[in-house]
Write a protein that holds these residues in place. Structure first.
Motif, PDB file in Angstrom:
ATOM      1  N   ILE A   1       0.847  -1.202   0.000  1.00  0.00           N
ATOM      2  CA  ILE A   1       0.000   0.000   0.000  1.00  0.00           C
ATOM      3  C   ILE A   1       0.885   1.256   0.000  1.00  0.00           C
ATOM      4  O   ILE A   1       0.715   2.165  -0.812  1.00  0.00           O
ATOM      5  N   LEU A   2       1.861   1.236   0.899  1.00  0.00           N
ATOM      6  CA  LEU A   2       2.802   2.353   0.994  1.00  0.00           C
ATOM      7  C   LEU A   2       3.569   2.520  -0.321  1.00  0.00           C
ATOM      8  O   LEU A   2       3.742   3.630  -0.835  1.00  0.00           O
ATOM      9  N   GLY A   3       4.003   1.395  -0.856  1.00  0.00           N
ATOM     10  CA  GLY A   3       4.774   1.414  -2.103  1.00  0.00           C
ATOM     11  C   GLY A   3       3.973   2.019  -3.241  1.00  0.00           C
ATOM     12  O   GLY A   3       4.499   2.783  -4.052  1.00  0.00           O
TER      13      GLY A   3
ATOM     14  N   SER B   1       3.362   6.344  -6.878  1.00  0.00           N
ATOM     15  CA  SER B   1       2.579   7.353  -7.606  1.00  0.00           C
ATOM     16  C   SER B   1       3.120   8.748  -7.339  1.00  0.00           C
ATOM     17  O   SER B   1       3.082   9.591  -8.231  1.00  0.00           O
ATOM     18  N   GLY B   2       3.634   8.964  -6.135  1.00  0.00           N
ATOM     19  CA  GLY B   2       4.268  10.250  -5.846  1.00  0.00           C
ATOM     20  C   GLY B   2       5.469  10.502  -6.731  1.00  0.00           C
ATOM     21  O   GLY B   2       5.626  11.571  -7.305  1.00  0.00           O
ATOM     22  N   ARG B   3       6.281   9.474  -6.879  1.00  0.00           N
ATOM     23  CA  ARG B   3       7.491   9.623  -7.706  1.00  0.00           C
ATOM     24  C   ARG B   3       7.159   9.793  -9.170  1.00  0.00           C
ATOM     25  O   ARG B   3       7.919  10.372  -9.928  1.00  0.00           O
ATOM     26  N   MET B   4       6.020   9.226  -9.589  1.00  0.00           N
ATOM     27  CA  MET B   4       5.701   9.248 -11.016  1.00  0.00           C
ATOM     28  C   MET B   4       4.825  10.432 -11.407  1.00  0.00           C
ATOM     29  O   MET B   4       4.384  10.513 -12.552  1.00  0.00           O
TER      30      MET B   4
ATOM     31  N   ARG C   1       7.178   0.842  -9.342  1.00  0.00           N
ATOM     32  CA  ARG C   1       7.490   1.864 -10.347  1.00  0.00           C
ATOM     33  C   ARG C   1       8.100   1.232 -11.598  1.00  0.00           C
ATOM     34  O   ARG C   1       7.697   1.527 -12.724  1.00  0.00           O
ATOM     35  N   SER C   2       9.056   0.324 -11.393  1.00  0.00           N
ATOM     36  CA  SER C   2       9.679  -0.255 -12.590  1.00  0.00           C
ATOM     37  C   SER C   2       8.703  -1.188 -13.296  1.00  0.00           C
ATOM     38  O   SER C   2       8.746  -1.319 -14.515  1.00  0.00           O
ATOM     39  N   GLY C   3       7.808  -1.830 -12.529  1.00  0.00           N
ATOM     40  CA  GLY C   3       6.799  -2.684 -13.161  1.00  0.00           C
ATOM     41  C   GLY C   3       5.863  -1.891 -14.053  1.00  0.00           C
ATOM     42  O   GLY C   3       5.480  -2.344 -15.137  1.00  0.00           O
ATOM     43  N   ILE C   4       5.508  -0.691 -13.616  1.00  0.00           N
ATOM     44  CA  ILE C   4       4.617   0.159 -14.418  1.00  0.00           C
ATOM     45  C   ILE C   4       5.384   0.722 -15.620  1.00  0.00           C
ATOM     46  O   ILE C   4       4.889   0.711 -16.742  1.00  0.00           O
ATOM     47  N   ASN C   5       6.627   1.151 -15.370  1.00  0.00           N
ATOM     48  CA  ASN C   5       7.416   1.716 -16.474  1.00  0.00           C
ATOM     49  C   ASN C   5       7.749   0.687 -17.541  1.00  0.00           C
ATOM     50  O   ASN C   5       8.044   1.049 -18.674  1.00  0.00           O
TER      51      ASN C   5
ATOM     52  N   ILE D   1       9.521  14.297  -1.252  1.00  0.00           N
ATOM     53  CA  ILE D   1       9.333  13.445  -0.076  1.00  0.00           C
ATOM     54  C   ILE D   1       9.447  11.974  -0.474  1.00  0.00           C
ATOM     55  O   ILE D   1      10.111  11.172   0.187  1.00  0.00           O
ATOM     56  N   ALA D   2       8.812  11.620  -1.577  1.00  0.00           N
ATOM     57  CA  ALA D   2       8.838  10.226  -2.023  1.00  0.00           C
ATOM     58  C   ALA D   2      10.271   9.779  -2.312  1.00  0.00           C
ATOM     59  O   ALA D   2      10.701   8.698  -1.881  1.00  0.00           O
TER      60      ALA D   2
END
Lengths: 240, 248
Positions: free
Chosen positions: A38-40, A45-48, A128-132, A69-70
């Protein structure tokens, strides 16, 4: 000398200690990874976030702040040992008076938070890498059908990202099972702590730990094999 | 010319697009009329794909206007998601949704965006699949199909939204030679049904045979445009002459 006989004796007298420890190890790991996911997701999403130059300046600043912050969270948590994080969070929180009536519950709670924070940092990068890794043409095609960004995410991008993420997520779970052993340092009664208790009660210092090692090994080895079988199935599936 | 009487569906005014320091489009003006098939040709790097991708705002234009069915797409207040439903797009690399069956690729848009009921959406999808000659492949996943089949599904997926315009971005460039014609045939059929089409292509035969108008883009501007007869038969622009001598 390591003696099988001694191990047998210890097991006969203290098996309930070990089972209790293993139980705590497992539920702590499961809950920590669930919270970590959940945190991840939130951190990823913050980083992206994409910041557009023509947006409201306040919105842009907020996005920059969220991004910062992320990134800071991920970098700090990945560049410090889990043991240090556990110590800082547990002693920090309790000295600030953040505790329950029951000291065991307090320990469990803050240990859980520490491990979840730690695994959230790693999992946010996995997510993040999974989405990218989903080709950008998929998003373009979804937008061309008339979907907005979130519909495209929901129907097209995330289902494909999950395939990329799941194996790494399972591996993170396995890692966490092993890493929760550091929680023994603050007295959480997980498997490693229980082994220590048995050792100090019996003045035997090798066999109690070997029993713990065997229990860790059986769980982790079995899970790893299951995961690689699962991974092979995923890669064989028609949609990938 | 009968084309001039038809209503303008897309009007592009002084369209410019800059990537960092490179100006890819240096001011494009064009009107596309209902039912017209416009072929866009030009050397690679000329800006023709960028031009097409600006038409549905996959690329945000740096300046200029794109007026589609009376709405200015470059206006912030325009709901681009709504207007994109009316502009089908077909990509060079197909971009079928990899996590869905062929049928689902066609029904997801009508169902989730237009709120069409499943039986109705599936009926529409099946009739479109039949139209592109793949009526029996609804249960397949994209990866199980050849490039030509995937591209035909991609065309059907775009048609499922019942668009007013179809944009094609080099639809046959990623295909093995023997599959090019099956895709072109579907496009010819669409043209015959008076679909408005803008086609970026390297297929000079298609441009000559099917297009009502051919446009030559080079160095970010339209260098020449005309009917296929005058365009290929009597090119005036020197760059176009050079280009045609290389590709024909």
């Amino acid at each position: 000398m390591i003696s099988l006989e001694t191990m047998g004796k210890i097991w006969n007298s203290y098996s309930s200690f070990y089972w209790k420890g293993l139980g705590n190890t497992l539920w702590l790991s499961v809950v920590a990874v669930v919270l970590g996911v959940i945190l991840g997701l939130i951190v990823a999403s913050g980083r992206m976030l994409t910041i557009k130059k023509d947006e409201n300046i306040i919105l842009q600043l907020l996005k920059y702040a969220a991004k910062f912050i992320a990134v800071a969270y991920v970098e700090v948590l990945r560049a410090t040992p889990l043991l240090v994080q556990v110590m800082v969070i547990y002693f920090g929180a309790t000295s600030a008076g953040l505790k329950f009536e029951d000291s065991t519950a307090t320990r469990m709670f803050w240990c859980l938070i520490a491990v979840a924070l730690n695994s959230g940092a790693y999992l946010s990068e996995v997510i993040r890498s999974g989405i990218n890794a989903v080709p950008s043409g998929q998003m373009e095609a979804a937008r061309c059908v008339g979907m907005n960004h979130w519909q495209a995410m929901q129907y097209v991008i995330l289902p494909q990202a999950v395939r990329n993420i799941l194996p790494a997520l399972c591996n993170e779970f396995v890692t966490i099972i092993k890493e929760t052993s550091v929680l023994s340092m603050v007295g959480t009664a997980e498997l490693m702590f229980q082994a220590q208790t048995v050792a100090s009660a019996t003045y035997i210092f090798v066999e109690p730990y070997i029993i713990a090692a065997i229990m860790y090994f059986v769980i982790v080895f079995t899970l790893s094999k299951l995961i690689s079988a699962f991974e092979r199935r995923l890669s064989r599936s028609v949609t990938r | 010319m009968s084309q001039d009487k038809k209503e303008v569906i897309i009007q592009v005014k002084n369209l410019k697009k800059q990537f960092k320091h490179i100006e890819v489009l240096k001011g494009i003006d064009i009107e596309i009329r209902k039912g017209e098939v416009v072929a866009v040709i030009g050397p690679s790097g000329s800006g023709k794909s960028t031009f097409l991708r600006c038409l549905n705002l996959l690329e945000q234009p740096t300046s200029g206007q794109i007026i589609f069915e009376g709405s200015d797409l470059t206006d912030k207040r325009t709901n681009i998601n709504q207007l994109r439903q009316k502009m089908g797009m077909v990509f060079q690399s197909f971009n079928l949704f990899a996590n869905m069956t062929v049928l689902k690729n066609l029904t997801i848009g009508p169902m989730k965006i237009k709120g069409m009921k499943q039986p109705e959406a599936e009926k529409l999808a099946l009739s479109l699949l039949q139209r592109v000659g793949l009526g029996d492949r609804g249960d397949a996943y994209p990866i199980q199909m050849s490039g030509g089949q995937q591209q035909r599904v991609a065309i059907a997926r775009a048609l499922a939204m019942q668009p007013d315009v179809m944009l094609f971005d080099e639809p046959t460039s990623a295909l093995d030679p023997e599959m090019v014609s099956e895709v072109l045939d579907v496009m010819k059929q669409l043209a015959a049904e008076h679909m408005t089409m803008v086609v970026v292509t390297h297929e000079m035969g298609f441009a000559r045979e099917v297009a009502d108008r051919v446009i030559f883009i080079d160095q970010g501007v339209i260098q020449e445009e005309g009917t296929p007869e005058e365009f290929f038969g009597n090119p005036k622009n020197q760059r176009l002459k050079d280009f045609l001598s290389k590709v024909l």
